[in-house]
Design a protein around this motif. Structure first.
Motif, mmCIF file in Angstrom:
data_model
loop_
_atom_site.group_PDB
_atom_site.id
_atom_site.type_symbol
_atom_site.label_atom_id
_atom_site.label_comp_id
_atom_site.label_asym_id
_atom_site.label_seq_id
_atom_site.Cartn_x
_atom_site.Cartn_y
_atom_site.Cartn_z
ATOM 1 N N UNK A 149 0.740 -1.231 0.132
ATOM 2 C CA UNK A 149 0.097 0.015 -0.019
ATOM 3 C C UNK A 149 0.664 1.102 -0.056
ATOM 4 N N UNK A 150 1.955 1.459 0.570
ATOM 5 C CA UNK A 150 2.717 2.411 0.824
ATOM 6 C C UNK A 150 3.496 2.675 -0.682
ATOM 7 N N UNK A 151 3.931 1.376 -1.313
ATOM 8 C CA UNK A 151 4.455 1.626 -2.591
ATOM 9 C C UNK A 151 3.398 2.010 -3.774
ATOM 10 N N UNK A 152 2.161 1.722 -3.503
ATOM 11 C CA UNK A 152 1.234 2.165 -4.299
ATOM 12 C C UNK A 152 1.140 3.755 -4.349
ATOM 13 N N UNK A 153 1.338 4.267 -2.939
ATOM 14 C CA UNK A 153 1.153 5.678 -2.706
ATOM 15 C C UNK A 153 2.397 6.081 -3.487
ATOM 16 N N UNK A 154 3.451 5.814 -3.299
ATOM 17 C CA UNK A 154 4.753 6.231 -4.362
ATOM 18 C C UNK A 154 4.145 6.437 -5.504
ATOM 19 N N UNK A 155 3.541 5.235 -6.161
ATOM 20 C CA UNK A 155 3.286 5.188 -7.443
ATOM 21 C C UNK A 155 2.248 6.260 -7.882
ATOM 22 N N UNK A 172 0.642 -3.835 -13.863
ATOM 23 C CA UNK A 172 1.182 -4.317 -12.213
ATOM 24 C C UNK A 172 -0.197 -3.663 -11.577
ATOM 25 N N UNK A 173 -0.469 -2.597 -12.012
ATOM 26 C CA UNK A 173 -1.694 -1.792 -11.364
ATOM 27 C C UNK A 173 -3.048 -2.489 -11.559
ATOM 28 N N UNK A 187 -4.537 1.702 -6.394
ATOM 29 C CA UNK A 187 -4.126 1.185 -7.736
ATOM 30 C C UNK A 187 -4.707 2.103 -8.816
ATOM 31 N N UNK A 188 -6.166 2.063 -8.656
ATOM 32 C CA UNK A 188 -7.046 2.716 -9.570
ATOM 33 C C UNK A 188 -6.987 4.090 -9.718
ATOM 34 N N UNK A 189 -6.392 4.894 -8.400
ATOM 35 C CA UNK A 189 -6.269 6.293 -8.599
ATOM 36 C C UNK A 189 -4.800 6.559 -9.442
ATOM 37 N N UNK A 190 -3.832 5.914 -9.549
ATOM 38 C CA UNK A 190 -2.753 5.713 -10.177
ATOM 39 C C UNK A 190 -3.206 5.663 -11.670
#
Length: 439
Positions: A227-233, A254-255, A268-271
């Motif tokens: 979840x933290x890595x998704x925040x970075x992405x 990946x997303x 993931x959807x936000x990115x």
């Protein structure tokens, strides 16, 4: 009188005057306390009948003494903190590796207290030393350095710039299997803090960063770290210049996979929502075998309204001015799902579902044309329709809409558990069939 005698006399005079000054200060403090005591005693005699006034006077005197004690304690704590800071910085620069590790832990604690302390540490060259410690193979020493950097990066743009300048991105582990989960998480937390800055000359969307993020997202790492890595992405995808490196490194695939997990789907959807606005990102999603089926599945998550909204948004961007994508969505069964969302979704999800339904309705009418469906007598071009024929056409369209709703009613009522019993929902749909739904 001899010079030596004069000097001795001067020294004795100076020492005696200093002792007299100290004695005077003590006497002054003593008499001040006595004066306050006498004042409180006089106040007690004068207002003896009023117990509340007396307690208030004593409270004022006591508060004054307490304030003096607090000032003294604060001064002593500041001195202790300053000494601890000096000691930690000295150990970090000149101490052994064990002393450096202890100094990093002390700096982490001191950096939590105040932003000014964090800025002061940066001026003392602490950041460059901590970045160099991240390269060590000793797990505890590396963790201490990363945690200290996380605290130093909190709320200070300058410190983040110094970390990037010191080459913190090059210190990321090349093989995540060689580091434990805690180290991965701490690295991810540091990247999350660094990725929040904007207008920086340093690009965070470098190959080593993206490979590190994707490796963690595709590994058996904890949900919290992912979840933290998704925040970075998500932070990186919000910058237009980062779209190309993100897409070229396989981030879209990946997303899309992670969006199927409810714990990770929102970020993931936000990115993906950021990337779909770019030509490269949209093309990557159009070519993916998971689109549109995975996004349509997310539309059925009634307990995840934010995910429904984001999924509908991405589908709108993909379907806009693309008949190929609309055909794929229609074949995947999107229309019944959109009908459900338009009835039971959040206000924003309903609005987006209605827009998509309108597009499908317009496209269906355009495909039907003048030679499709039930035919009536031919009318010369340019001649007006008879009012009776126009009314019959409207009734025919209403019947078509009702037939479509009856066909999908069982599917909608089975999913609409939160909307009450199926009879109420059925009567609601029938009463608003031609007014609320565009298809």
């Amino acid at each position: 009188m001899f010079p030596s005698q004069v000097q001795t006399l001067n020294m004795s005079t100076t020492s005696s005057s200093s002792s007299i000054w100290l004695l005077s200060c003590r006497k002054l403090k003593f008499f001040t306390r006595i004066r306050r005591f006498l004042q409180s005693k006089a106040a007690r005699k004068q207002y003896g009948s009023s117990a509340s006034d007396h307690s208030n006077k004593l409270r004022i005197v006591n508060n004054t003494d307490e304030e003096e004690d607090l000032v003294v304690e604060k001064t002593e704590s500041e001195l202790d903190g300053s000494m601890a800071l000096q000691k930690s910085v000295k150990r970090l620069h000149f101490g052994s590796w064990e002393e450096k590790e202890m100094a990093a832990k002390a700096i982490e604690k001191l950096a939590k207290e105040d932003v000014k302390v964090r800025k002061l540490m940066a001026e003392l060259g602490v950041i460059h030393m901590l970045v160099s410690m991240v390269d060590t193979e000793v797990v505890g020493r590396r963790l201490a350095a990363i945690k200290a950097l996380i605290e130093l990066a909190d709320g200070t743009f300058t410190n983040k710039e110094l970390m990037l300048e010191a080459g913190i991105l090059s210190k990321l582990p090349k093989d995540i299997d060689a580091v434990d989960d805690q180290t991965r998480h701490e690295f991810a937390e540091l990247l999350l803090s660094l990725s929040s800055i904007s207008n920086t000359p340093f690009s965070l969307a470098k190959t080593e960063v993206l490979q590190f993020l994707i490796a963690i997202l595709e590994s058996a790492t904890s949900i919290e770290t992912k979840e933290t890595c998704l925040g970075v992405t998500c932070n990186l995808s919000a910058v237009l210049e980062n779209a190309r490196p993100l897409v070229s490194n396989g981030t879209v695939h990946t997303l899309l996979k992670l969006s199927s997990f409810k714990e990770l789907s929102e970020k993931a959807l936000a990115a993906l929502g950021h990337l779909v606005l770019t030509l490269m990102g949209k093309k990557a999603m159009e070519d993916s075998s998971m689109v549109p089926e995975s996004l349509i599945e997310i539309l059925t998550w009634e307990n995840k309204p934010k995910c429904q909204e984001l999924s509908a948004y991405i589908l709108m961007i993909l379907a806009h001015q693309s008949s190929t994508q609309r055909d794929k969505m229609s074949k995947a069964g999107i229309v019944p799902v959109l009908l459900e969302v338009s009835l039971l979704g959040s206000p924003l999800a309903q609005k987006r579902a209605m827009k998509l339904l309108q597009w499908f309705k317009d496209e269906r009418q355009a495909k039907m044309g003048p030679h499709s469906g039930p035919q009536t007598a031919r009318i010369a071009i340019g001649s007006p329709l008879h009012p009776r024929e126009a009314q019959e056409g409207k009734k025919m369209m209403k019947n078509l809409v009702k037939q479509s709703l009856h066909k999908n009613m069982e599917m909608i009522t089975r999913r609409a558990n939160a909307a009450g019993d199926s009879s109420n929902l059925k009567s609601l749909v029938l009463s608003t069939s031609s007014k609320s739904l565009p298809y």
